[in-house]
Design a protein around this motif. Structure first.
Motif, PDB file in Angstrom:
ATOM      1  N   LEU A 220       0.818  -1.208   0.000  1.00 23.68           N
ATOM      2  CA  LEU A 220       0.000   0.000   0.000  1.00 23.68           C
ATOM      3  C   LEU A 220       0.859   1.268   0.000  1.00 23.68           C
ATOM      4  O   LEU A 220       0.558   2.228  -0.716  1.00 23.68           O
ATOM      5  N   PHE A 221       1.927   1.265   0.785  1.00 22.16           N
ATOM      6  CA  PHE A 221       2.801   2.438   0.837  1.00 22.16           C
ATOM      7  C   PHE A 221       3.431   2.720  -0.520  1.00 22.16           C
ATOM      8  O   PHE A 221       3.392   3.851  -1.017  1.00 22.16           O
ATOM      9  N   PHE A 222       3.999   1.702  -1.147  1.00 25.30           N
ATOM     10  CA  PHE A 222       4.668   1.934  -2.417  1.00 25.30           C
ATOM     11  C   PHE A 222       3.690   2.154  -3.557  1.00 25.30           C
ATOM     12  O   PHE A 222       4.007   2.848  -4.527  1.00 25.30           O
ATOM     13  N   SER A 223       2.492   1.628  -3.457  1.00 24.30           N
ATOM     14  CA  SER A 223       1.460   1.932  -4.448  1.00 24.30           C
ATOM     15  C   SER A 223       1.049   3.393  -4.349  1.00 24.30           C
ATOM     16  O   SER A 223       0.891   4.080  -5.369  1.00 24.30           O
ATOM     17  N   ALA A 224       0.862   3.889  -3.124  1.00 26.85           N
ATOM     18  CA  ALA A 224       0.515   5.293  -2.927  1.00 26.85           C
ATOM     19  C   ALA A 224       1.644   6.206  -3.392  1.00 26.85           C
ATOM     20  O   ALA A 224       1.395   7.245  -4.023  1.00 26.85           O
ATOM     21  N   LEU A 225       2.881   5.833  -3.111  1.00 28.53           N
ATOM     22  CA  LEU A 225       4.029   6.616  -3.558  1.00 28.53           C
ATOM     23  C   LEU A 225       4.121   6.638  -5.083  1.00 28.53           C
ATOM     24  O   LEU A 225       4.364   7.685  -5.690  1.00 28.53           O
ATOM     25  N   PHE A 226       3.910   5.502  -5.704  1.00 33.49           N
ATOM     26  CA  PHE A 226       3.922   5.394  -7.166  1.00 33.49           C
ATOM     27  C   PHE A 226       2.830   6.281  -7.765  1.00 33.49           C
ATOM     28  O   PHE A 226       3.065   7.004  -8.733  1.00 33.49           O
TER      29      PHE A 226
ATOM     30  N   TRP B   4       1.449   8.967  -6.356  1.00 32.65           N
ATOM     31  CA  TRP B   4       1.794  10.365  -6.143  1.00 32.65           C
ATOM     32  C   TRP B   4       2.836  10.842  -7.156  1.00 32.65           C
ATOM     33  O   TRP B   4       2.751  11.966  -7.652  1.00 32.65           O
ATOM     34  N   VAL B   5       3.814  10.013  -7.448  1.00 38.42           N
ATOM     35  CA  VAL B   5       4.875  10.402  -8.381  1.00 38.42           C
ATOM     36  C   VAL B   5       4.307  10.690  -9.764  1.00 38.42           C
ATOM     37  O   VAL B   5       4.686  11.661 -10.413  1.00 38.42           O
ATOM     38  N   PHE B   6       3.379   9.889 -10.215  1.00 42.31           N
ATOM     39  CA  PHE B   6       2.842  10.072 -11.558  1.00 42.31           C
ATOM     40  C   PHE B   6       1.719  11.098 -11.643  1.00 42.31           C
ATOM     41  O   PHE B   6       1.363  11.529 -12.732  1.00 42.31           O
ATOM     42  N   THR B   7       1.178  11.524 -10.503  1.00 39.43           N
ATOM     43  CA  THR B   7       0.122  12.534 -10.545  1.00 39.43           C
ATOM     44  C   THR B   7       0.591  13.889 -10.020  1.00 39.43           C
ATOM     45  O   THR B   7      -0.201  14.837 -10.020  1.00 39.43           O
ATOM     46  N   ALA B   8       1.829  13.993  -9.587  1.00 47.76           N
ATOM     47  CA  ALA B   8       2.337  15.270  -9.076  1.00 47.76           C
ATOM     48  C   ALA B   8       2.445  16.268 -10.224  1.00 47.76           C
ATOM     49  O   ALA B   8       2.733  15.910 -11.369  1.00 47.76           O
ATOM     50  N   LYS B   9       2.199  17.523  -9.896  1.00 47.59           N
ATOM     51  CA  LYS B   9       2.281  18.570 -10.903  1.00 47.59           C
ATOM     52  C   LYS B   9       3.735  18.790 -11.298  1.00 47.59           C
ATOM     53  O   LYS B   9       4.625  18.818 -10.460  1.00 47.59           O
ATOM     54  N   LYS B  10       3.948  18.967 -12.577  1.00 51.30           N
ATOM     55  CA  LYS B  10       5.316  19.125 -13.092  1.00 51.30           C
ATOM     56  C   LYS B  10       5.962  20.420 -12.581  1.00 51.30           C
ATOM     57  O   LYS B  10       7.162  20.463 -12.353  1.00 51.30           O
TER      58      LYS B  10
END
Length: 61
Positions: A28-34, A36-42
């Motif tokens: 769950l932690f690494f799924s949430a981190l993954f 966040w990384v792909f949805t973070a604003k550039k």
């Protein structure tokens, strides 16, 4: 040494749930981190990546 630990752990009731819980937390932690990384604003990523190089905020004492 391992025989002692394994033998001791086998006597504890419901011990088999702990590896499942730890794997679930890890996943769950690494799924949430993954996510966040792909949805973070550039723009945010670019601003944060330039922070160590930004000399305007440095103040001389």
């Amino acid at each position: 040494m391992f025989k002692f630990v394994k033998g001791h752990l086998e006597t504890i009731e419901n011990i088999e749930i702990y590896p499942i819980i730890s794997l679930l937390i890890f996943f769950l932690f690494f799924s949430a981190l993954f996510y966040w990384v792909f949805t973070a604003k550039k723009d945010y990523i670019k601003e944060v990546s330039n922070l160590p190089l930004d000399n305007q905020n440095d103040q001389e004492l």
